[in-house]
Motif scaffolding. Structure first.
Motif, PDB file in Angstrom:
ATOM      1  N   SER A   1       1.444  15.552 -12.384  1.00  0.00           N
ATOM      2  CA  SER A   1       2.455  14.579 -12.781  1.00  0.00           C
ATOM      3  C   SER A   1       2.757  13.574 -11.680  1.00  0.00           C
ATOM      4  O   SER A   1       3.311  12.528 -11.946  1.00  0.00           O
ATOM      5  N   ASN A   2       2.457  13.871 -10.432  1.00  0.00           N
ATOM      6  CA  ASN A   2       2.727  12.933  -9.343  1.00  0.00           C
ATOM      7  C   ASN A   2       1.546  12.004  -9.169  1.00  0.00           C
ATOM      8  O   ASN A   2       0.443  12.446  -8.916  1.00  0.00           O
ATOM      9  N   SER A   3       1.777  10.718  -9.302  1.00  0.00           N
ATOM     10  CA  SER A   3       0.681   9.765  -9.153  1.00  0.00           C
ATOM     11  C   SER A   3       0.525   9.330  -7.711  1.00  0.00           C
ATOM     12  O   SER A   3      -0.546   8.916  -7.307  1.00  0.00           O
ATOM     13  N   GLY A   4       1.579   9.427  -6.939  1.00  0.00           N
ATOM     14  CA  GLY A   4       1.509   9.018  -5.535  1.00  0.00           C
ATOM     15  C   GLY A   4       0.881  10.101  -4.689  1.00  0.00           C
ATOM     16  O   GLY A   4       0.901  11.271  -5.028  1.00  0.00           O
TER      17      GLY A   4
ATOM     18  N   GLY B   1       3.892  19.960  -0.812  1.00  0.00           N
ATOM     19  CA  GLY B   1       4.739  19.926  -1.992  1.00  0.00           C
ATOM     20  C   GLY B   1       4.656  21.232  -2.758  1.00  0.00           C
ATOM     21  O   GLY B   1       3.718  22.009  -2.601  1.00  0.00           O
ATOM     22  N   ARG B   2       5.636  21.459  -3.585  1.00  0.00           N
ATOM     23  CA  ARG B   2       5.652  22.650  -4.424  1.00  0.00           C
ATOM     24  C   ARG B   2       5.069  22.294  -5.783  1.00  0.00           C
ATOM     25  O   ARG B   2       5.150  21.157  -6.216  1.00  0.00           O
ATOM     26  N   LYS B   3       4.511  23.309  -6.451  1.00  0.00           N
ATOM     27  CA  LYS B   3       3.861  23.059  -7.734  1.00  0.00           C
ATOM     28  C   LYS B   3       4.274  24.095  -8.766  1.00  0.00           C
ATOM     29  O   LYS B   3       4.416  25.267  -8.443  1.00  0.00           O
ATOM     30  N   LEU B   4       4.436  23.616  -9.992  1.00  0.00           N
ATOM     31  CA  LEU B   4       4.652  24.474 -11.140  1.00  0.00           C
ATOM     32  C   LEU B   4       3.500  24.263 -12.115  1.00  0.00           C
ATOM     33  O   LEU B   4       3.117  23.127 -12.391  1.00  0.00           O
TER      34      LEU B   4
ATOM     35  N   VAL C   1       8.787  18.735  -6.351  1.00  0.00           N
ATOM     36  CA  VAL C   1       8.035  19.713  -7.147  1.00  0.00           C
ATOM     37  C   VAL C   1       7.117  18.936  -8.084  1.00  0.00           C
ATOM     38  O   VAL C   1       7.555  18.047  -8.803  1.00  0.00           O
ATOM     39  N   ASP C   2       5.846  19.278  -8.055  1.00  0.00           N
ATOM     40  CA  ASP C   2       4.838  18.632  -8.891  1.00  0.00           C
ATOM     41  C   ASP C   2       4.553  19.512 -10.096  1.00  0.00           C
ATOM     42  O   ASP C   2       4.401  20.728  -9.965  1.00  0.00           O
ATOM     43  N   LEU C   3       4.495  18.922 -11.284  1.00  0.00           N
ATOM     44  CA  LEU C   3       4.101  19.641 -12.486  1.00  0.00           C
ATOM     45  C   LEU C   3       2.607  19.448 -12.693  1.00  0.00           C
ATOM     46  O   LEU C   3       2.123  18.318 -12.725  1.00  0.00           O
TER      47      LEU C   3
END
Length: 167
Positions: free
Chosen positions: A31-34, A42-45, A76-78
């Motif tokens: 979900s993070n484009s940057g 970063g954290r991830k789900l 948090v990145d999805l």
């Protein structure tokens, strides 16, 4: 039109590149484009979509949550994963010939039509593909550092089974 055991062996990276992954049949969409710079990881789900959906479609519906999770420190990145099987009606309950049940229309953006996916097929009391989907999620979980798993509908049932297997 078989769709069973589909080989969607590609992974979407945050930078937009695609890389073949022959050892694992999945498509991950972040979900993070940057790009994340700095030494802080970063954290991830892990996000699991429902039946007749894709990871991209579910992420699109979670835009408010994505924005909020992007503002926490660290963000948090999805990461959405596509199910390994194409949807097909094995029960005869739905009109699969109707294009809207098997394809999701793109809204003019990149991606266009997407074939809808499922984590398993059910016929009566028999479940086809459930073990493969569980193995896929366990492999994806082991490949990266996820802090949690979120599922919607059929994906929530799969997330529950994954959680039970860890106890």
């Amino acid at each position: 039109k078989s769709g069973r055991g589909g080989n969607n062996a590609r992974q979407s990276h945050g930078d937009g590149s695609r890389k073949g992954r022959p050892s694992c049949n999945h498509n991950k969409q972040s979900s993070n484009s940057g790009s994340s710079t700095g030494s802080r990881a970063g954290r991830k789900l892990l996000v699991l979509h429902g039946n007749r959906q894709t990871g991209d479609l579910l992420l699109g519906r979670m835009s408010s949550l994505k924005r909020k999770l992007g503002r926490v420190d660290p963000p948090v990145d999805l990461v959405a994963v596509d199910a390994p099987f194409l949807f097909e009606d094995l029960n005869g309950d739905d009109d699969v010939a109707d294009d809207t049940t098997t394809r999701a229309r793109g809204n003019g953006g990149a991606g266009g039509d997407q074939l809808l996916r499922t984590w398993w097929h059910r016929h009566g009391d028999e479940y086809f593909g459930l073990e493969q989907s569980l193995d896929l999620i366990k492999t994806i979980w082991a490949e990266d550092n996820y802090e949690g798993i979120i599922g919607f509908s059929q994906g929530a049932r799969l997330a529950h089974l994954v959680a039970l297997s860890h106890s």
